[in-house]
Scaffold this active site. Structure first.
Site, PDB file in Angstrom:
ATOM      1  CD  GLU A  61      -2.806  -1.045   2.495  1.00  0.00           C
ATOM      2  OE1 GLU A  61      -2.573  -0.164   3.364  1.00  0.00           O
ATOM      3  OE2 GLU A  61      -3.678  -1.911   2.632  1.00  0.00           O
TER       4      GLU A  61
ATOM      5  CG  ASP B  47      -3.849   7.973   8.071  1.00  0.00           C
ATOM      6  OD1 ASP B  47      -3.882   6.736   8.173  1.00  0.00           O
ATOM      7  OD2 ASP B  47      -4.041   8.571   7.005  1.00  0.00           O
TER       8      ASP B  47
ATOM      9  CE1 TYR C  63      -7.016  -1.734   7.111  1.00  0.00           C
ATOM     10  CE2 TYR C  63      -5.727  -1.311   5.147  1.00  0.00           C
ATOM     11  CZ  TYR C  63      -5.872  -1.279   6.518  1.00  0.00           C
ATOM     12  OH  TYR C  63      -4.858  -0.777   7.288  1.00  0.00           O
TER      13      TYR C  63
END
Length: 278
Positions: A49, A60, A175
């Site tokens: 990734e 994040d 994911y």
């Protein structure tokens, strides 16, 4: 069959989960980042990734936020990120590369040119974390038509009513976000992850890769028992940060420090597979 589908088929045949590694393109600078990218497969990465740097990476944690800031400060752009993929593809035609990030840098590229350039560069899939199924019409159909796997996220709060929308039009792999929060800020509860992954597997044949908060060999080995892939990101960009000098520049330790960690994590996956085969 796409590169991603082919890789997970190979991993199934080998009887092990894949190591999915995340780095931010251009962190801490273009040349160092490209050198790390090119070396990841030999270190043990099965899928890569590649983060698209963005000034407001809302999903994040501090480590990946800082990596985006370093990359942007060094002059990284979407054009340079795609150039990195082209340079990688010149020597590696097999390892899947997934671009991961946020919609804004794609939107301003703009979308049509981004898809064409990504395919030409050798990108295999997209993870766009701020584009839910209800709002993907500007990107997902055209990306899928161009041959890119569009990979969605499922989380601990994705319930039975929500799951069909998440799985719809998802390809390559799913994911699974192992924690309710931002990247790299908590450790996954393996038992809880196993329960959620088991529930999802009843509704899809897609491989599932588990990420967010995965840092250690022990975590990688444990998660490999319940998923087809294990994603490590914050630990790798953290290793980059720890290797930099006082000015924030790469040192001779930067590349080996990151790759050494990848090698140890990959060894944990392979050891698990070898033990299961005995």
């Amino acid at each position: 069959m796409t590169r991603i589908e082919r890789r997970f088929t190979e991993l199934k045949r080998e009887g092990r989960a894949g190591l999915v590694t995340f780095i931010t393109a251009g962190d801490p600078d273009y040349e160092t980042s490209l050198a790390i990218l090119k070396a990841l497969p030999d270190a043990g990465a099965d899928v890569i990734e590649l983060g698209m740097p963005f000034s407001d990476p809302m999903a994040d944690g501090p480590a990946i936020q800082a990596s985006s800031q370093r990359a942007l400060k060094s002059g990284q752009s979407m054009q340079k990120t795609l150039a990195m993929v082209r340079a990688f593809r010149a020597a590696d035609a097999a390892t899947p590369i997934v671009l991961m990030g946020y919609y804004n840098p794609i939107y301003v590229y703009p979308v049509e040119r981004f898809i064409a350039d990504a395919v030409q560069a050798g990108v295999d899939g997209l993870i766009v974390v701020d584009m839910p199924p209800e709002e993907d019409a500007e990107l997902r159909p055209a990306a899928t038509a161009a041959g890119l796997n569009f990979i969605r996220l499922a989380t601990p709060t994705t319930d039975a009513r929500r799951l069909p929308a998440v799985l719809a039009n998802t390809s390559g792999f799913l994911y699974y976000v192992s924690i309710a929060g931002i990247t790299g800020t908590a450790a996954p509860d393996v038992a809880a992850v196993g329960a959620h992954v088991g529930r999802i597997k009843a509704h899809t044949d897609l491989p599932i890769a588990v990420g967010f908060g995965v840092k250690t060999e022990e975590q990688v080995s444990a998660l490999a028992r319940i998923a087809e892939g294990v994603v490590v990101g914050s630990a790798l960009v953290g290793a980059i940060a720890q290797s930099l000098d006082e000015q924030g520049d790469a040192t001779r330790n930067t590349k080996p420090q990151v790759l050494g960690l990848v090698e140890r994590l990959a060894a944990a996956l392979r050891h698990k597979a070898e033990a299961a085969a005995l």
